[in-house]
Design a protein around this motif. Structure first.
Motif, short mmCIF file in Angstrom:
data_model
loop_
_atom_site.label_atom_id
_atom_site.label_comp_id
_atom_site.label_asym_id
_atom_site.label_seq_id
_atom_site.Cartn_x
_atom_site.Cartn_y
_atom_site.Cartn_z
N THR A 8 -31.17 30.05 -68.09
CA THR A 8 -30.52 29.30 -69.18
C THR A 8 -29.00 29.29 -69.09
O THR A 8 -28.33 28.80 -69.99
N GLY A 9 -28.42 29.82 -68.03
CA GLY A 9 -26.97 29.86 -67.89
C GLY A 9 -26.40 28.54 -67.42
O GLY A 9 -27.13 27.56 -67.20
N PRO A 10 -25.07 28.43 -67.25
CA PRO A 10 -24.43 27.20 -66.78
C PRO A 10 -24.89 26.85 -65.37
O PRO A 10 -25.04 27.73 -64.52
N TRP A 30 -15.17 35.76 -66.62
CA TRP A 30 -14.91 35.22 -67.97
C TRP A 30 -15.99 35.64 -68.96
O TRP A 30 -15.85 35.43 -70.17
N GLY A 31 -17.09 36.20 -68.46
CA GLY A 31 -18.17 36.62 -69.34
C GLY A 31 -19.09 35.51 -69.78
O GLY A 31 -19.80 35.65 -70.79
N GLU A 32 -19.13 34.39 -69.04
CA GLU A 32 -20.04 33.30 -69.42
C GLU A 32 -21.50 33.73 -69.33
O GLU A 32 -22.34 33.26 -70.09
N CYS A 33 -21.81 34.59 -68.39
CA CYS A 33 -23.10 35.25 -68.31
C CYS A 33 -22.96 36.43 -67.37
O CYS A 33 -21.94 36.57 -66.69
N GLY A 34 -23.96 37.30 -67.33
CA GLY A 34 -23.86 38.50 -66.53
C GLY A 34 -24.38 38.35 -65.12
O GLY A 34 -24.15 39.22 -64.28
N THR A 35 -25.09 37.24 -64.84
CA THR A 35 -25.68 37.01 -63.51
C THR A 35 -25.50 35.54 -63.13
O THR A 35 -25.72 34.65 -63.94
N MET A 36 -25.11 35.31 -61.87
CA MET A 36 -24.96 33.95 -61.35
C MET A 36 -25.60 33.85 -59.98
O MET A 36 -25.49 34.78 -59.17
N LEU A 37 -26.25 32.73 -59.72
CA LEU A 37 -26.65 32.36 -58.37
C LEU A 37 -25.53 31.50 -57.80
O LEU A 37 -25.16 30.48 -58.40
N PRO A 74 -30.36 34.53 -69.20
CA PRO A 74 -29.06 33.86 -69.17
C PRO A 74 -28.41 33.95 -67.79
O PRO A 74 -27.39 34.63 -67.58
N VAL A 75 -29.02 33.29 -66.83
CA VAL A 75 -28.56 33.29 -65.43
C VAL A 75 -28.07 31.89 -65.09
O VAL A 75 -28.77 30.90 -65.36
N GLY A 76 -26.88 31.78 -64.51
CA GLY A 76 -26.33 30.48 -64.13
C GLY A 76 -26.48 30.21 -62.64
O GLY A 76 -26.82 31.10 -61.86
N ILE A 77 -26.23 28.96 -62.24
CA ILE A 77 -26.30 28.56 -60.83
C ILE A 77 -25.11 27.65 -60.53
O ILE A 77 -24.85 26.70 -61.27
N VAL A 78 -24.42 27.93 -59.43
CA VAL A 78 -23.35 27.04 -58.98
C VAL A 78 -23.38 26.99 -57.46
O VAL A 78 -23.54 28.02 -56.80
N ALA A 79 -23.26 25.79 -56.90
CA ALA A 79 -23.27 25.63 -55.45
C ALA A 79 -22.20 24.64 -55.03
O ALA A 79 -21.96 23.64 -55.71
N SER A 80 -21.57 24.90 -53.91
CA SER A 80 -20.64 23.94 -53.32
C SER A 80 -21.41 23.01 -52.39
O SER A 80 -22.49 23.35 -51.89
N LEU A 133 -31.18 21.81 -59.60
CA LEU A 133 -30.80 22.93 -60.45
C LEU A 133 -31.68 22.98 -61.70
O LEU A 133 -32.05 24.07 -62.17
N GLY A 134 -32.00 21.81 -62.25
CA GLY A 134 -32.91 21.77 -63.39
C GLY A 134 -34.29 22.25 -63.03
O GLY A 134 -34.93 22.99 -63.80
N ASP A 135 -34.78 21.87 -61.85
CA ASP A 135 -36.08 22.36 -61.40
C ASP A 135 -36.07 23.88 -61.26
O ASP A 135 -37.02 24.56 -61.65
N ALA A 136 -34.97 24.42 -60.70
CA ALA A 136 -34.87 25.87 -60.54
C ALA A 136 -34.83 26.58 -61.89
O ALA A 136 -35.46 27.62 -62.09
N ALA A 137 -34.06 26.00 -62.83
CA ALA A 137 -33.96 26.61 -64.16
C ALA A 137 -35.31 26.65 -64.86
O ALA A 137 -35.68 27.65 -65.49
#
Length: 240
Positions: A134-136, A160-167, A80-86, A124-128
């Motif tokens: 499986t995170g946001p 907010w606790g959406e997941c415990g790890t984010m890229l 459950p790791v998410g990814i967000v980039a500016s 992002l889909g390729d990375a997932a």
């Protein structure tokens, strides 16, 4: 806000690829990015990577380097790791490249490989898929000069606790001379693996949090921009 540990850092800039535990210098400036090859990123065959345009290659490579730097490059079960980039220009360079394949012969030769990458979120889909995440996952349109919009949103998501790890990071490529007003001062891709302090078991590059005014802080010190943030992390005594 509870701090988040910076567990790993990876990038592709005009100076080439890198990751935190293998370097002590970092600079992300404007300018062209050298071609990223499959051999630069994956030692094993990877047919999908060879079909990706430069924007997607840069983003996927930076994610891969950050995860490996954090000791998370290998996986057996989904995480459950998410990814967000500016970004400022997004995948406009890919869009222009694709449109140039539409023009010849009255639109008879459009590239399906490029068409499948004409949204800034596609890599992002390729990375997932590649790393079992499986995170946001999302891209933030961020015209700010500090290029820290992705880091801010990742820190909020963790709190907010959406997941415990984010890229969290930033990605931009020059889109040519046609649209100079959206040119980013930070060309390339950069990602950090951020973990909730209470959940992190690994040593890292210090902690990040947000001030009440929304400023990014590294170990309590406000950061003015992306380069300053990475340099502050690299100067931190990393625990093995």
């Amino acid at each position: 806000m509870t701090g988040s540990v910076v567990a790993g850092i990876g990038w592709v800039t005009s100076q080439g690829p890198g990751r935190g535990r293998e370097a002590r210098e970092f600079s992300m400036t404007s300018g062209p990015i050298p071609p990223v090859t499959r051999e630069d990123v994956f030692p094993e065959p990877n047919l999908r990577f060879g079909r990706l345009p430069q924007y997607s290659r840069v983003g996927l490579a930076a994610v891969a380097f950050a995860l490996r730097d954090a000791g998370m490059g290998r996986w057996e079960t989904k995480r459950p790791v998410g990814i967000v980039a500016s970004t400022r220009a997004g995948c406009l360079a890919t869009d222009i490249e694709y449109y140039n394949t539409v023009l010849p012969e009255g639109g008879g030769l459009p590239s399906p490989n490029l068409f499948s990458c004409t949204l800034p979120t596609c890599f992002l889909g390729d990375a997932a898929i590649q790393f079992g995440l499986t995170g946001p996952t999302f891209i933030v349109d961020d015209p700010a000069e500090d290029a820290l919009g992705g880091v801010r949103i990742a820190l909020e998501s963790l709190s907010w606790g959406e997941c415990g790890t984010m890229l969290a990071g930033h990605i931009d490529l020059e889109a040519g001379q046609a649209i100079p007003e959206i040119r980013s001062p930070y060309a390339g891709g950069l990602f950090m693996v951020l973990e909730n302090d209470r959940d992190s078991a690994a040593g890292g590059y210090g902690t990040l949090d947000l001030s009440e005014g929304g400023a990014v802080r590294h170990d309590g010190i406000e950061i003015a921009g992306l380069n300053e943030l990475v340099r502050a992390c690299l100067a931190f005594p990393v625990r093995s």
